[in-house]
Design a protein around this motif. Structure first.
Motif, short mmCIF file in Angstrom:
data_model
loop_
_atom_site.label_atom_id
_atom_site.label_comp_id
_atom_site.label_asym_id
_atom_site.label_seq_id
_atom_site.Cartn_x
_atom_site.Cartn_y
_atom_site.Cartn_z
N LEU A 1 -52.20 -47.16 -35.69
CA LEU A 1 -52.22 -45.91 -34.95
C LEU A 1 -53.33 -45.96 -33.91
N LYS A 2 -53.02 -45.55 -32.69
CA LYS A 2 -53.99 -45.63 -31.60
C LYS A 2 -54.11 -44.25 -30.94
N PRO A 3 -55.27 -43.57 -31.09
CA PRO A 3 -55.43 -42.26 -30.44
C PRO A 3 -55.49 -42.40 -28.93
N GLU A 4 -54.90 -41.43 -28.25
CA GLU A 4 -54.89 -41.45 -26.79
C GLU A 4 -55.12 -40.03 -26.30
N ARG A 5 -56.01 -39.90 -25.33
CA ARG A 5 -56.30 -38.57 -24.79
C ARG A 5 -55.47 -38.36 -23.53
N THR A 6 -54.73 -37.26 -23.51
CA THR A 6 -53.87 -36.99 -22.37
C THR A 6 -54.68 -36.42 -21.20
N VAL A 7 -54.03 -36.28 -20.05
CA VAL A 7 -54.70 -35.73 -18.88
C VAL A 7 -55.19 -34.31 -19.16
N GLY A 8 -54.47 -33.57 -19.96
CA GLY A 8 -54.85 -32.21 -20.28
C GLY A 8 -55.91 -32.11 -21.36
N GLY A 9 -56.39 -33.26 -21.88
CA GLY A 9 -57.45 -33.25 -22.88
C GLY A 9 -56.95 -33.27 -24.31
N GLU A 10 -55.64 -33.24 -24.51
CA GLU A 10 -55.08 -33.26 -25.86
C GLU A 10 -55.07 -34.69 -26.41
N GLU A 11 -55.44 -34.83 -27.67
CA GLU A 11 -55.45 -36.16 -28.29
C GLU A 11 -54.15 -36.37 -29.07
N ARG A 12 -53.48 -37.47 -28.78
CA ARG A 12 -52.24 -37.79 -29.45
C ARG A 12 -52.32 -39.17 -30.08
N LEU A 13 -51.57 -39.34 -31.14
CA LEU A 13 -51.52 -40.63 -31.82
C LEU A 13 -50.34 -41.44 -31.31
N ARG A 14 -50.62 -42.64 -30.88
CA ARG A 14 -49.57 -43.56 -30.46
C ARG A 14 -49.47 -44.67 -31.51
N LEU A 15 -48.41 -45.41 -31.41
CA LEU A 15 -48.17 -46.50 -32.35
C LEU A 15 -48.22 -47.83 -31.59
N GLU A 16 -49.20 -48.63 -31.88
CA GLU A 16 -49.32 -49.93 -31.21
C GLU A 16 -48.70 -51.00 -32.10
N VAL A 17 -47.67 -51.64 -31.58
CA VAL A 17 -46.94 -52.67 -32.32
C VAL A 17 -47.30 -54.02 -31.73
#
Length: 295
Positions: A133-149
């Motif tokens: 799981l890789k956290p990513e901060r969006t332009v709007g400041g929201e943090e989302r979890l991505r999946l790095e394969v």
């Protein structure tokens, strides 16, 4: 009249332009221009019988696409989990997220776009080296979890998923050879078999007044949905637990006399549908409603 009023009139009522223009030089007419044009919203156009060929071709294409939305499985392959998501494209000129549906099978991980149908990305589970799981901060400041394969050859791809933690857990278990447990409940819900499917008219509420639209309805034990072929999402989604009753009412609908069905919800709202075969839909909807129907 404001600009909003003008746009609303053009969309709902339409306008017809007749223009005859003559270009003359020294009182000698040289060039003639004759223009006949109609401007209106697509629903109004179709009501007046215009652009029907385009509408029929679009509906046929949508019907064909709807029949091919499921992932083409190999022999012996089964879906473990499916959820909305996407793939980050980093090659070529375009760089950005491409939305679709993430399918995890017992053999592959696939991101499939439904319309137009295309496999955006896929990998064999045997070729996956690791996943995290890789956290990513969006332009709007929201943090989302991505999946790095990460693949065994060193390639890394980034996926989005509606439930990234759940998909990560399933992938970790798959890589460890422990993917045997039963499907999660959410997957079973998406595969809920239909009680009925077919064409229905839906009286859609509009600011300028309700408007009948043709589309496809799907009734399962859990919910009723209706979607026009030109819409991205269902315009109607009603849980069957919120369906308080169904009644066939007299009068004319877009499918003829006696074709209108009125659905009453537990919130006190009324939903009007019209069917070419109202008796069959009345029977199907009645079976999904806890309240007896009125013929």
């Amino acid at each position: 009249m404001t600009l909003d009023d003008l746009v609303e009139v053009l969309l709902n009522k339409g306008a017809v332009l007749h223009l005859d223009l003559i270009v003359a030089v020294a009182d000698i007419p040289l060039i003639g221009v004759s223009v006949r044009a109609a401007i209106a919203g697509m629903e109004t156009m179709l009501e007046y019988g215009m652009m029907r060929n385009w509408d029929e071709a679009t509906r046929a294409w949508a019907e064909r696409s709807a029949g091919r939305r499921a992932l083409d499985l190999r022999e012996g392959e089964s879906i473990v989990r499916r959820m909305s998501g996407g793939h980050l494209l980093t090659e070529g000129v375009y760089h950005g997220w491409r939305p679709g549906t993430v399918h995890l099978t017992d053999q592959r991980l696939v991101v499939l776009r439904e319309e137009p149908r295309e496999v955006l990305w896929q990998t064999e589970l045997d070729a996956v080296g690791s996943v995290r799981l890789k956290p990513e901060r969006t332009v709007g400041g929201e943090e989302r979890l991505r999946l790095e394969v990460s693949s065994a050859d060193g390639r890394r791809d980034l996926l989005s998923a509606r439930e990234p933690e759940a998909l990560h857990d399933l992938l970790v278990r798959a890589l460890a050879g422990r993917l045997a447990p039963a499907l999660p409940a959410a997957a079973a819900t998406e595969e809920e078999p239909p009680i009925a499917e077919g064409h229905l008219w839906y009286e859609e509420p509009r600011r300028a007044g309700p408007l009948w639209r043709g589309g496809r309805a799907r009734l399962t034990a859990g919910r009723l949905t209706w979607k026009s072929p030109v819409d991205a999402r269902p315009a109607l989604a009603l849980a069957t637990t919120d369906l308080a009753g169904v009644e066939r009412v007299p009068g004319y609908g877009p499918a003829g006399e006696g074709s209108v069905l009125v659905l009453c919800t537990t919130a006190g709202d009324e939903i009007r549908l019209a069917a070419d075969d109202p008796e069959r839909w009345l029977r199907w909807l009645t079976s999904a409603s806890p309240v007896p129907a009125t013929a």
